[in-house]
Structures are given as structure tokens and as C-alpha cells.
Design a protein around this motif. Structure first.
Motif, PDB file in Angstrom:
ATOM      1  N   GLY A  93      -2.902  58.467  74.560  1.00  0.00           N
ATOM      2  CA  GLY A  93      -2.827  57.129  75.147  1.00  0.00           C
ATOM      3  C   GLY A  93      -2.854  57.155  76.667  1.00  0.00           C
ATOM      4  O   GLY A  93      -3.526  56.323  77.303  1.00  0.00           O
ATOM      5  N   GLY A 100       0.778  60.341  70.593  1.00  0.00           N
ATOM      6  CA  GLY A 100       0.489  59.011  71.115  1.00  0.00           C
ATOM      7  C   GLY A 100       0.494  58.971  72.636  1.00  0.00           C
ATOM      8  O   GLY A 100      -0.349  58.308  73.256  1.00  0.00           O
ATOM      9  N   GLY A 136       1.698  59.068  65.304  1.00  0.00           N
ATOM     10  CA  GLY A 136       1.215  59.296  66.664  1.00  0.00           C
ATOM     11  C   GLY A 136       0.046  58.398  67.019  1.00  0.00           C
ATOM     12  O   GLY A 136      -0.016  57.839  68.125  1.00  0.00           O
ATOM     13  N   PHE A 165       1.136  54.959  67.910  1.00  0.00           N
ATOM     14  CA  PHE A 165       1.742  54.824  69.230  1.00  0.00           C
ATOM     15  C   PHE A 165       0.702  54.809  70.356  1.00  0.00           C
ATOM     16  O   PHE A 165       1.020  54.428  71.485  1.00  0.00           O
ATOM     17  CB  PHE A 165       2.712  55.975  69.493  1.00  0.00           C
ATOM     18  CG  PHE A 165       4.039  55.819  68.809  1.00  0.00           C
ATOM     19  CD1 PHE A 165       4.666  54.589  68.745  1.00  0.00           C
ATOM     20  CD2 PHE A 165       4.670  56.913  68.240  1.00  0.00           C
ATOM     21  CE1 PHE A 165       5.889  54.444  68.112  1.00  0.00           C
ATOM     22  CE2 PHE A 165       5.891  56.782  67.608  1.00  0.00           C
ATOM     23  CZ  PHE A 165       6.501  55.544  67.543  1.00  0.00           C
ATOM     24  N   LEU A 166      -0.494  55.236  70.072  1.00  0.00           N
ATOM     25  CA  LEU A 166      -1.515  55.384  71.112  1.00  0.00           C
ATOM     26  C   LEU A 166      -1.750  54.099  71.912  1.00  0.00           C
ATOM     27  O   LEU A 166      -1.794  54.139  73.154  1.00  0.00           O
ATOM     28  CB  LEU A 166      -2.815  55.878  70.479  1.00  0.00           C
ATOM     29  CG  LEU A 166      -3.960  56.346  71.368  1.00  0.00           C
ATOM     30  CD1 LEU A 166      -4.845  57.315  70.602  1.00  0.00           C
ATOM     31  CD2 LEU A 166      -4.817  55.186  71.876  1.00  0.00           C
TER      32      LEU A 166
END
Length: 283
Positions: A99, A95, A152, A155-156
Motif C-alpha cells: 500500500g 498491506g 493483508g 489492508f492495502l
């Protein structure tokens, strides 16, 4: 008087004197130490079954008791710490890396690139970790890897938006404009001037996201979408213990307690880091 206040602020902001940070750090180090020790030693083989010893409470031979197959719960809880750390590191890493890349490009260059990346982030945000894991499990078989990827991806958006906000704040600051005027390219401006100022909130966000990843993995394992038997996982142990609560409540208490203490410690560590790294916050 002003000098005394400044010196007092510095004393209060020392990590060793920040109670929340210290408690969180101690719990986190205990988790890491447990995982490290379990790589080379556990009281018993976490996968060794003994039907004659099944569903026992705490005994000298099995300090935390045994499960429905007679496996030692202490050994399985210790080995489950590896799963928790692995999920936290990889899921948060996925992430954070993707991100930050999205947020960096969006915040620095703006325009159609910013619009495109942010709409993509909005679309990703509409798929929570459980839904993403279900979609991936429909294509591939449920595994720990699938759950880590799903967490993951979830969470990005938060890392992308946090990075974008920092880049929007710093890209027009005087020191950045001066660096460009002196001939610094985009790579130098990003790497030397903007990114170092973006790291503290990213570090705090990563620390706060770590316990969320552990809880998400436990939930996915409980639903059968994460770690698969017979591999130890705290969430999977809770799922297996559900059918035996009346026979051996310790079976659920110990892995559940491990999750609770770990999440508490990491949250305290994240709060402490936020106070220590944010110059506007007095610890």
C-alpha cells in the motif's frame, strides 16, 4: 504564561503519563511475553490428548480446563498468541509495504500513474478479507498463510490512500521545492524529506490495523478458512467450543477473553500513539 502552557503541553504528552498508551503498552507487552514464553515452555504439550480429562473446568492440573480431546487450554491459549502476533505482523506488513508503494508512486508522480493505481486500489477495496480468503481457498487449500495474504490484501487500500494523501500534501511544500532546487533527485526527496513526515500516521494506522487483523484471522479460523486443526488458534478454539458450551462454557470464555483483551490493548496502544505522535492532539 505562554511558556507555561507549552511546558504543560510537553508534560501531558510524555508517554509515561499517557494512561491510554501505558495500559495498551502493558497489555501488548504481556501478549508478546506470552507468545515468547510459549515458544520454549507451556504447562503441557498443546497437542497432547487425554480422553479421560476431556471437557474439564479449571483444575490445579489444568488451570483453564481442557477441550473435547483433553488438551490443556492454558497451553493452547498461550500457543495461540503466536498465531495472533504472526498474523498481525505479516498481514499488516503485506498491506503496509504494498500500500505504501502504491500510495508513494501515486502521490508523488501523479498523472496516469496516480489514476491507474487508485483505480486498482478501488477494485481491491471491493473484495473484503473473507471474500478474498474464499477465492484463494477455492484455488488452494485453506491455511493460515492464505488467511494472512487475504487480510493483508484487504489492508492495502487504507495504507495506499493514507500514503498518497501525505505525499500530495508534502510534495509541493517549500522544503521539498528547496531540496529539488539544490539538486536532490526523486529518491532523495522521497526518502529524506517526504517519507519521514509520512511515517507517524503510518505507524498509528499499522498499530490500529493489528487488532483488526487478529479479529479477521479469528473470524476466518472460525469459518474454517484460517488455522487448521490441530494447530492452536483462538478463533479455531471458539469454533470447536461452540458444540460444547453447555458442557464446559470455560472452553469458549478463555480464548474469547484472550481475543477481547488483546484487541482492547492494541486499540488503546494505537489511540495513545495517535495522541502522542499528532502535534495537533493534546494527550
Amino acid at each position: 504564561m505562554r511558556g507555561r502552557e507549552v511546558r504543560g503541553l510537553r508534560v501531558r504528552r510524555r508517554p509515561g503519563r499517557h494512561v491510554t498508551f501505558v495500559i495498551g503498552l502493558v497489555i501488548t507487552l504481556a501478549l508478546v511475553a506470552t507468545a515468547a514464553v510459549s515458544l520454549v515452555y507451556t504447562p503441557r504439550d498443546p497437542l497432547e490428548m487425554s480422553i479421560s480429562s476431556r471437557l474439564q473446568g479449571p483444575t490445579p492440573a489444568h488451570p483453564l480446563g481442557t477441550d473435547q480431546f483433553g488438551r490443556d487450554l492454558l497451553s493452547r491459549v498461550m500457543r495461540g498468541a503466536i498465531t495472533s502476533i504472526l498474523v498481525g505482523v505479516i498481514a499488516v506488513g503485506i498491506g503496509m509495504l504494498v500500500g505504501v508503494a502504491f500510495g508513494m508512486l501515486s502521490g508523488y508522480f501523479g498523472g496516469w500513474l496516480d489514476e491507474g493505481f487508485m483505480r486498482l486500489v478501488d477494485a481491491i477495496q471491493g473484495f473484503p478479507a473473507i471474500l478474498s480468503a474464499l477465492l484463494l481457498a477455492a484455488v488452494f487449500r485453506p491455511t493460515l498463510t492464505i488467511s494472512m495474504i487475504a487480510i493483508g490484501v484487504a489492508f492495502l487500500p487504507v495504507f495506499a490512500r493514507l500514503t498518497r494523501a501525505s505525499f500530495l500534501e508534502f510534495r509541493d511544500r517549500d522544503f521539498v521545492v528547496a531540496a529539488r532546487a539544490l539538486g536532490a533527485g526523486d529518491g532523495a526527496v522521497i526518502g529524506r524529506h517526504i517519507m519521514p513526515n509520512t511515517l507517524p500516521p503510518l505507524i498509528v494506522q499499522a498499530t490500529i490495523s493489528f487488532p483488526v487483523a487478529i479479529l479477521a484471522e479469528a473470524g476466518l479460523s472460525y469459518l474454517g478458512l484460517g488455522t487448521q486443526p490441530p494447530n492452536p488458534s483462538w478463533g479455531l478454539m471458539l469454533r470447536e467450543a461452540q458444540a460444547f458450551l453447555s458442557l464446559n462454557p470455560w472452553y469458549a470464555i478463555f480464548p474469547g477473553g484472550a481475543i477481547a483483551v488483546t484487541v482492547l490493548g492494541l486499540n488503546l496502544l494505537g489511540d495513545g500513539l495517535r495522541d502522542l505522535l499528532d502535534p495537533k492532539t493534546v494527550a
